[in-house]
Design an enzyme around this catalytic site. Structure first.
Site, mmCIF file in Angstrom:
data_model
loop_
_atom_site.group_PDB
_atom_site.id
_atom_site.type_symbol
_atom_site.label_atom_id
_atom_site.label_comp_id
_atom_site.label_asym_id
_atom_site.label_seq_id
_atom_site.Cartn_x
_atom_site.Cartn_y
_atom_site.Cartn_z
ATOM 1 N N ASP A 252 0.807 -1.229 0.000
ATOM 2 C CA ASP A 252 0.000 0.000 0.000
ATOM 3 C C ASP A 252 0.836 1.273 0.000
ATOM 4 O O ASP A 252 1.971 1.314 0.461
ATOM 5 C CB ASP A 252 -0.964 0.009 1.193
ATOM 6 C CG ASP A 252 -0.269 -0.225 2.534
ATOM 7 O OD1 ASP A 252 0.710 -1.000 2.579
ATOM 8 O OD2 ASP A 252 -0.698 0.379 3.539
ATOM 9 N N GLU B 137 -0.668 -2.141 5.161
ATOM 10 C CA GLU B 137 0.243 -2.075 6.305
ATOM 11 C C GLU B 137 0.081 -0.759 7.049
ATOM 12 O O GLU B 137 0.229 -0.686 8.259
ATOM 13 C CB GLU B 137 1.694 -2.246 5.854
ATOM 14 C CG GLU B 137 2.691 -2.450 6.994
ATOM 15 C CD GLU B 137 3.023 -1.189 7.768
ATOM 16 O OE1 GLU B 137 3.154 -1.263 8.997
ATOM 17 O OE2 GLU B 137 3.144 -0.112 7.159
#
Ligand SMILES: [Zn+2]
Ligand SMILES: [Zn+2]
Length: 436
Positions: free
Chosen positions: A102, A168
């Site tokens: 991400d 994350e």
């Protein structure tokens, strides 16, 4: 005696060649061959960053690559997570390698030719999106590691679980995701790994160096909310009310004495920060309520609980001293401390030294940032290390930090990431550092 001695010896030779340990020179060559493509993948991800739980294009590219290697690919874990298992040619342990995918709600300000101009939705607003934490590099590195390991699989013992993890950096409000959700969805049941490894690129180290430490590495992080309730009155007659703002300021100041006066900072450090304070309506009304938001960072579960207990005592009693009430609320789903398994860390350190030379492997300090790989590290003995990506000519102490809109990845560090992760994985599976 075989009737065909030549055939027998040829067969024996073929068998031993197929089972000969993978050498460092082979990993060097394989990583070097693949490097240009890994850099290309990383630039592509950098140009097309996606926010947490929205890594649709990224995970699609990952799955496509893994399928092209002939792997059976599981998609859609924890929304966009991708998992595949490389089966070695001999029996042996299973290990887990994890990359996160991400990006962040940051508008990029670097001048790289593949600078992101992408936008996304964050808390109802349209924001710039950038791989300001280097997860683009992590994803590309693990794709490259996967390709090399697939080519060597017949000679490797055991299994390698490749994990491409979403979110994350934390999930959008009201959603779940990241490492905890992958674990809930049975990540560790796929091949029962006995060790897990992950890396992070960082601006605080120069390219060519890495950093690791045994035991706690990155902090456990908690978010909290405090609501102070007083009694509203006219601003000209405060004695008729209970001032929630004055009470709140006393609470903020008293909270600062936890770290400076109440915990043994020679044991482990800790942080208590109030990051938001909201209350009041206008200049001549004594505020009835104040809401405060903040974070705690700790390196042991015991210290964490001790600090929460002390906060509760302060919040309740300072409010009471003012005739107000106040409540401390800990937000759900805190991030645990990321703990490197000491024995595994010793082995990984040896592997890192074998790849880069002893001088290039630094001992990391405790880091007060958090990392959701900590959830995996709680379930499986793990080792996590940092890979430098600040060009050698630049001062890594002043280079724009991870999460900065100027965060820059020296692409030579991507090779270091790929080569070290290959060394760590192969050394573990072969139960010895690869021979030079
Ligand atoms: Zn980050
Ligand atoms: Zn990160």
């Amino acid at each position: 005696m075989s009737k065909f001695p030549l055939l027998a010896s040829l067969l024996a030779f073929a068998t031993s060649a197929a089972q000969a340990d993978v050498t460092a020179a082979e990993l060097d060559a394989a990583a070097a061959t693949l490097e240009p493509r890994v850099v290309e993948w990383r630039r592509d991800f950098h140009l097309h960053p996606e926010l947490a739980n929205r890594e649709v294009r990224t995970s699609g590219k990952v799955a496509e690559h893994l399928r092209s290697l002939g792997l059976e690919v599981r998609t859609g874990m924890a929304h966009t997570g991708v998992v595949a298992v490389i089966e070695g040619g001999r029996p042996g342990p299973a290990i887990l390698l994890r990359a996160d995918m991400d990006a962040l709600p940051v508008a990029e300000k670097t001048d790289v030719p593949f600078r992101s101009t992408a936008t996304g939705e964050f808390r109802g607003r349209t924001v710039g999106v950038m791989h300001a934490c280097g997860h683009d590099a992590h994803t590309a590195i693990l794709m490259g590691v996967a390709e090399v390991l697939v080519k060597l699989r017949h000679r490797l013992p055991g299994k390698i679980v490749l994990v491409f993890q979403p979110a994350e950096e934390g999930v959008p409000e009201g959603e779940r995701g990241g490492a905890p959700l992958m674990l809930e969805e049975g990540l560790l049941d796929i091949a029962k790994p006995e060790a897990a490894f992950s890396l992070h690129v960082g601006s605080a180290l120069n390219t060519g160096t890495v950093a690791i430490r045994p035991g706690p590495l990155m902090a456990g992080s908690d978010f909290f909310r405090i609501v102070v309730t007083g009694r509203q009155s006219h601003g000209s007659r405060p004695w008729q009310g209970v001032d929630a703002i004055v009470t709140a300021t006393q609470i903020v100041n008293a909270l600062q004495t936890i770290v400076s006066r109440q915990v043994d900072i020679t044991e482990l450090p800790a942080v208590v920060s109030v990051g938001a304070i909201n209350g009041g309506v206008r200049h001549n009304i004594i505020a009835e309520t104040v809401e405060m938001l903040g974070t705690i960072r700790t390196f042991s579960p015991e210290m964490r609980q001790d600090i929460i207990d002390r906060m509760n005592r302060i919040v309740t009693n300072v409010a009471a001293a003012n005739g107000a009430t106040a409540q401390l609320e800990m937000m759900p789903a805190p991030n645990p401390v990321l703990v490197n398994d000491p024995a595994l860390t010793a082995r990984v350190t040896e592997s890192l030294r074998a790849v880069l030379g002893a001088d290039a492997v630094k001992t990391s300090g405790l880091l007060t940032v958090a990392e959701d790989f900590a959830h995996i590290a709680r379930a499986v003995p793990s080792a996590y290390y940092w890979v430098g990506v600040t060009p050698p000519a630049q001062d890594a102490r002043t280079a724009p930090d991870n999460h900065s809109d100027l965060f820059y990845v020296d692409e030579a560090g991507i090779f270091v990431g790929m080569r070290t992760l290959l060394g760590v994985a192969v050394d573990y599976l072969q139960a010895a550092p690869t021979a030079r």
